[in-house]
Motif scaffolding. Structure first.
Motif, PDB file in Angstrom:
ATOM      1  N   LEU A 255       0.819  -1.212   0.000  1.00 32.83           N
ATOM      2  CA  LEU A 255       0.000   0.000   0.000  1.00 32.83           C
ATOM      3  C   LEU A 255       0.854   1.264   0.000  1.00 32.83           C
ATOM      4  O   LEU A 255       0.450   2.302  -0.539  1.00 32.83           O
ATOM      5  N   PHE A 256       2.052   1.196   0.611  1.00 37.12           N
ATOM      6  CA  PHE A 256       2.939   2.356   0.632  1.00 37.12           C
ATOM      7  C   PHE A 256       3.375   2.734  -0.783  1.00 37.12           C
ATOM      8  O   PHE A 256       3.498   3.931  -1.108  1.00 37.12           O
ATOM      9  N   PHE A 257       3.620   1.737  -1.630  1.00 36.72           N
ATOM     10  CA  PHE A 257       4.088   2.017  -2.987  1.00 36.72           C
ATOM     11  C   PHE A 257       2.945   2.218  -3.979  1.00 36.72           C
ATOM     12  O   PHE A 257       3.204   2.472  -5.161  1.00 36.72           O
TER      13      PHE A 257
ATOM     14  N   THR B 140       6.013  12.177  -5.153  1.00 35.63           N
ATOM     15  CA  THR B 140       4.969  11.419  -4.446  1.00 35.63           C
ATOM     16  C   THR B 140       5.581  10.483  -3.421  1.00 35.63           C
ATOM     17  O   THR B 140       5.137  10.422  -2.261  1.00 35.63           O
ATOM     18  N   LEU B 141       6.607   9.735  -3.821  1.00 31.33           N
ATOM     19  CA  LEU B 141       7.235   8.792  -2.894  1.00 31.33           C
ATOM     20  C   LEU B 141       7.949   9.520  -1.764  1.00 31.33           C
ATOM     21  O   LEU B 141       7.930   9.078  -0.606  1.00 31.33           O
TER      22      LEU B 141
ATOM     23  N   SER C 127       7.194   9.352   2.320  1.00 25.16           N
ATOM     24  CA  SER C 127       8.223   9.092   3.330  1.00 25.16           C
ATOM     25  C   SER C 127       8.154  10.116   4.453  1.00 25.16           C
ATOM     26  O   SER C 127       8.242   9.770   5.640  1.00 25.16           O
ATOM     27  N   LEU C 128       7.977  11.392   4.089  1.00 27.04           N
ATOM     28  CA  LEU C 128       7.842  12.432   5.112  1.00 27.04           C
ATOM     29  C   LEU C 128       6.586  12.226   5.953  1.00 27.04           C
ATOM     30  O   LEU C 128       6.613  12.377   7.183  1.00 27.04           O
ATOM     31  N   LEU C 129       5.479  11.861   5.303  1.00 27.74           N
ATOM     32  CA  LEU C 129       4.236  11.617   6.036  1.00 27.74           C
ATOM     33  C   LEU C 129       4.387  10.426   6.986  1.00 27.74           C
ATOM     34  O   LEU C 129       3.856  10.440   8.101  1.00 27.74           O
ATOM     35  N   SER C 130       5.152   9.405   6.559  1.00 29.93           N
ATOM     36  CA  SER C 130       5.377   8.248   7.426  1.00 29.93           C
ATOM     37  C   SER C 130       6.144   8.640   8.678  1.00 29.93           C
ATOM     38  O   SER C 130       5.842   8.151   9.785  1.00 29.93           O
ATOM     39  N   LEU C 131       7.124   9.537   8.537  1.00 30.98           N
ATOM     40  CA  LEU C 131       7.853  10.010   9.714  1.00 30.98           C
ATOM     41  C   LEU C 131       6.936  10.752  10.676  1.00 30.98           C
ATOM     42  O   LEU C 131       6.987  10.557  11.897  1.00 30.98           O
TER      43      LEU C 131
ATOM     44  N   SER D  29       4.660   8.336  12.438  1.00 29.93           N
ATOM     45  CA  SER D  29       5.414   7.560  13.426  1.00 29.93           C
ATOM     46  C   SER D  29       5.571   8.345  14.725  1.00 29.93           C
ATOM     47  O   SER D  29       5.410   7.798  15.826  1.00 29.93           O
ATOM     48  N   TYR D  30       5.880   9.639  14.613  1.00 30.39           N
ATOM     49  CA  TYR D  30       6.010  10.466  15.812  1.00 30.39           C
ATOM     50  C   TYR D  30       4.672  10.633  16.522  1.00 30.39           C
ATOM     51  O   TYR D  30       4.604  10.646  17.756  1.00 30.39           O
ATOM     52  N   LEU D  31       3.578  10.778  15.755  1.00 31.80           N
ATOM     53  CA  LEU D  31       2.263  10.925  16.372  1.00 31.80           C
ATOM     54  C   LEU D  31       1.848   9.656  17.114  1.00 31.80           C
ATOM     55  O   LEU D  31       1.101   9.718  18.102  1.00 31.80           O
TER      56      LEU D  31
END
Length: 285
Positions: A60-62, A89-90, A94-98, A101-103
């Motif tokens: 789903l990430f890709f 987009t990718l 990656s930034l959104l995943s970081l 993760s912090y949230l």
């Protein structure tokens, strides 16, 4: 088998991208959901309970860059546009995943620091003694280069996926625009100023570098690589203008790959090619 894992991991987007272009949206969604269900069942019940969720999450990430690139393929967009949109987009994912993760209370950067410290401690004492910087400064500098790693990760996946997926689609009868010939590649002149600023920032000792220079430090490696590739394009242009065979540019590629000291010299050649009208003078002659 780590080498085999590296190869297969680099090809994750290719089959999904080909299916998205070849099938309609509805047919693709049916195929994709069925495949995800099969992967989840095999991973969860035959291997490990958490593995099925992990594999589905990776797929789903890709998916968003696949959809973006596939839509551009269907519109017959230029290859440069496909590469840019897919990479952005990718990178955005990656930034959104970081952030997510912090949230959720995770600390991926802290885990990264811990992994680097443990990796350095596994090195022989002689190599550790050769390091000019202390361990904390070195790890902090590497963590600050995280944007560079994310850009390299995104660009690598999109370039590999575009190259292989386009070849497969063209063989199946699709008309997908290719990149311009290598001899016609030319970076924007604004890149020269960014490169010079990044060189000036890199000349500052890492102990005394300011936060406002970190962005420039992250720009230096990709810009150096871009101008080295620009030098290869210049060699192809010279061979074409003089009606030579391709021995010189191919030899340049070999030197660039197997003789690292020439990397910086090639990047300077690329800077001169972009900054000055060398090609116009060659054409007039």
């Amino acid at each position: 088998m780590p080498p085999l894992n590296l190869i297969t991991a680099s090809l994750l987007m290719v089959p999904v991208l080909v299916l998205y272009v070849r099938l309609g949206t509805q047919r693709f969604l049916i195929h994709y959901i069925v495949c995800l269900a099969v992967v989840y069942l095999i991973g969860s019940f035959l291997l490990a309970g958490w593995l099925g969720v992990l594999l589905v999450s990776v797929s789903l990430f890709f998916l968003p860059p696949v959809i973006q690139m596939g839509n551009l393929y269907k519109k017959r967009a230029p290859a440069r546009t496909v590469l840019t949109v897919g990479t952005i987009t990718l990178l955005g994912e990656s930034l959104l995943s970081l952030i997510v993760s912090y949230l959720l209370g995770l600390n991926p950067v802290g885990k990264m620091k811990q992994f680097m410290v443990e990796s350095v401690h596994t090195l022989p004492s002689q190599l550790q003694g050769m390091m000019e910087l202390d361990l904390d400064t070195l790890v902090q500098l590497m963590v600050q280069m995280l944007p560079l790693y994310m850009i390299g990760f995104s660009l690598f996946y999109v370039v590999v996926s575009h190259w292989l997926a386009r070849r497969a689609l063209v063989r199946s009868g699709e008309s997908i625009p290719a990149f311009k010939p290598v001899k016609d590649w030319m970076l924007p002149k604004s890149f020269v100023w960014f490169y010079l600023l990044a060189l000036a920032a890199g000349a500052v000792h890492p102990r005394h570098v300011f936060r406002r220079l970190l962005a420039l430090l992250n720009l230096l490696p990709p810009l150096t690589a871009a101008f080295a590739i620009q030098a290869i394009a210049f060699l192809f242009y010279v061979a074409h203008a003089n009606r030579w065979n391709k021995t010189a540019p191919v030899a340049g590629i070999v030197v660039l790959l197997f003789f690292p000291p020439a990397y910086f010299l090639f990047s300077l050649m690329g800077v001169f090619d972009v900054a000055f009208p060398i090609r116009d003078r060659l054409t007039r002659k």
